[in-house]
Enzyme design. Structure first.
Site, PDB file in Angstrom:
ATOM      1  N   MET A   1       0.856  -1.129  -0.029  1.00  0.00           N
ATOM      2  CA  MET A   1      -0.059  -0.123  -0.148  1.00  0.00           C
ATOM      3  C   MET A   1       0.912   1.312  -0.156  1.00  0.00           C
ATOM      4  O   MET A   1       0.352   2.319   0.305  1.00  0.00           O
ATOM      5  CB  MET A   1      -0.893   0.097   1.332  1.00  0.00           C
ATOM      6  CG  MET A   1      -2.118  -1.159   1.064  1.00  0.00           C
ATOM      7  SD  MET A   1      -3.651  -0.773   2.037  1.00  0.00           S
ATOM      8  CE  MET A   1      -2.841  -0.917   3.609  1.00  0.00           C
TER       9      MET A   1
ATOM     10  N   ALA B   1      11.999  -0.227   5.100  1.00  0.00           N
ATOM     11  CA  ALA B   1      12.788  -1.318   4.822  1.00  0.00           C
ATOM     12  C   ALA B   1      12.218  -2.821   4.881  1.00  0.00           C
ATOM     13  O   ALA B   1      12.704  -3.507   4.247  1.00  0.00           O
ATOM     14  CB  ALA B   1      13.973  -1.509   5.903  1.00  0.00           C
TER      15      ALA B   1
ATOM     16  N   HIS C   1       9.293  -3.211   3.407  1.00  0.00           N
ATOM     17  CA  HIS C   1       9.062  -3.567   2.057  1.00  0.00           C
ATOM     18  C   HIS C   1      10.136  -3.929   1.245  1.00  0.00           C
ATOM     19  O   HIS C   1      10.225  -4.910   0.087  1.00  0.00           O
ATOM     20  CB  HIS C   1       8.364  -2.353   1.366  1.00  0.00           C
ATOM     21  CG  HIS C   1       6.952  -1.958   2.056  1.00  0.00           C
ATOM     22  ND1 HIS C   1       6.811  -0.905   2.924  1.00  0.00           N
ATOM     23  CD2 HIS C   1       5.755  -2.653   2.192  1.00  0.00           C
ATOM     24  CE1 HIS C   1       5.614  -0.948   3.573  1.00  0.00           C
ATOM     25  NE2 HIS C   1       5.043  -1.898   2.848  1.00  0.00           N
TER      26      HIS C   1
END
Ligand code: AMP
Length: 282
Positions: A30, A35, A37
């Protein structure tokens, strides 16, 4: 960094990669990337030559009164952040692209059972929103693999179940939880914490870890462990949705001989709702 907003832009680029026999991995997010992700992007790259990061704040997974409107939308910053990673493309669709018949007429993909407890019980309809949007993304991208974080433990189980039940051709991969130095799991929602709340927040992972250690060392009085943890968190100022020891495989209530356990927690600290878990394999 390629940024696609439409299905056509997405499909054209993927067709070119497929033409060169390249594999494609999808990392659904989203946005407001951190970090955690990025670690999923790097893991994706280990499984495919091409990595697509989708950025879409999905309205159907937010309940009434939740933070859909306030959810941080930071596409320009996310683009800069991804430039130095293994990501090849951002797919940033708008709501009409994801739900061409409108949200009220959208096809719903719903996984029963696994979604009935924990976040599914506290946030009715949440997982239907998650599975409905992930099914759409998987249909649009048709990736070889899709990567999800262990941080959202129930979510990745639900998505695995959906993929298996629908015989989806995408492999589902789970990446480990990335934490700040003091143990707090990284989350876009950590931004809602005041300085004072941020200082209290590591108690969540400390409590999970100490229960994990007790389980590892053979303690099997699950109810006692849960009750002690609930008290510890309540005393620290958390407003707790659940703290529970379950089977890691399917979230069922474990028996004493069970050798796959997960400790799950969701709790509010001020306006932030934090979730976390530890898996214990004996
Ligand atoms: P979100 O943008 O919060 O919907 O998360 C997108 C993906 O990133 C989901 O698969 C999450 O489980 C995963 N994720 C979120 N936080 C973390 C973290 N701290 N470490 C690893 N993965 C994460």
């Amino acid at each position: 960094m390629i940024v696609a907003h439409t299905k056509q832009e997405l499909a054209d680029q993927i067709a070119e990669w497929r033409h060169h026999d390249e594999h494609v991995a999808l990392v659904p997010t989203m946005g407001n990337l951190h970090a955690g992700h990025i670690s999923l992007v790097e893991l994706a790259r280990e499984h495919a030559e091409r990595v697509i990061v989708s950025i879409f704040v999905n309205p159907t997974q937010f309940g009434e009164g939740e933070d859909y409107e306030d959810y941080p939308r930071t596409l320009e910053r996310d683009k800069r952040r991804l430039k130095t990673t293994a990501a090849d493309m951002i797919f940033a669709p708008d709501v009409d692209t994801m739900y061409p018949f409108g949200i009220d007429n959208a096809t719903i993909v719903s996984v029963p059972g696994l979604t009935e407890n924990f976040c599914g019980a506290i946030r009715p309809g949440h997982f239907d929103g998650v599975t409905s949007v992930v099914a759409r993304l998987l249909a649009m991208v048709q990736p070889d693999v899709a990567i999800f974080g262990q941080k959202d433990y129930q979510q990745q189980l639900v998505i695995r179940r959906m993929a298996e039940d629908l015989s989806l051709p995408t492999g589902i991969i789970t990446g480990e939880t990335i934490r700040d130095d003091d143990g707090l799991a990284m989350s876009s929602r950590n931004a809602y914490l005041s300085d004072e709340e941020r200082a209290l927040a590591p108690a969540l992972y400390e409590t999970l870890s100490s229960v994990g250690q007790e389980l590892q060392s053979g303690q099997r009085n699950f109810e006692d462990l849960e009750a002690t943890a609930l008290k510890r968190l309540a005393d620290a100022g958390f407003n707790i949705d659940y703290f529970s020891i379950r089977r890691a495989l399917n979230l069922e209530i474990p028996d004493r001989d069970c050798d796959d356990l997960v400790v799950l927690v969701a709790a509010h600290l001020g306006s932030a709702r934090l979730i976390d878990n530890v898996v214990v394999t004996i």
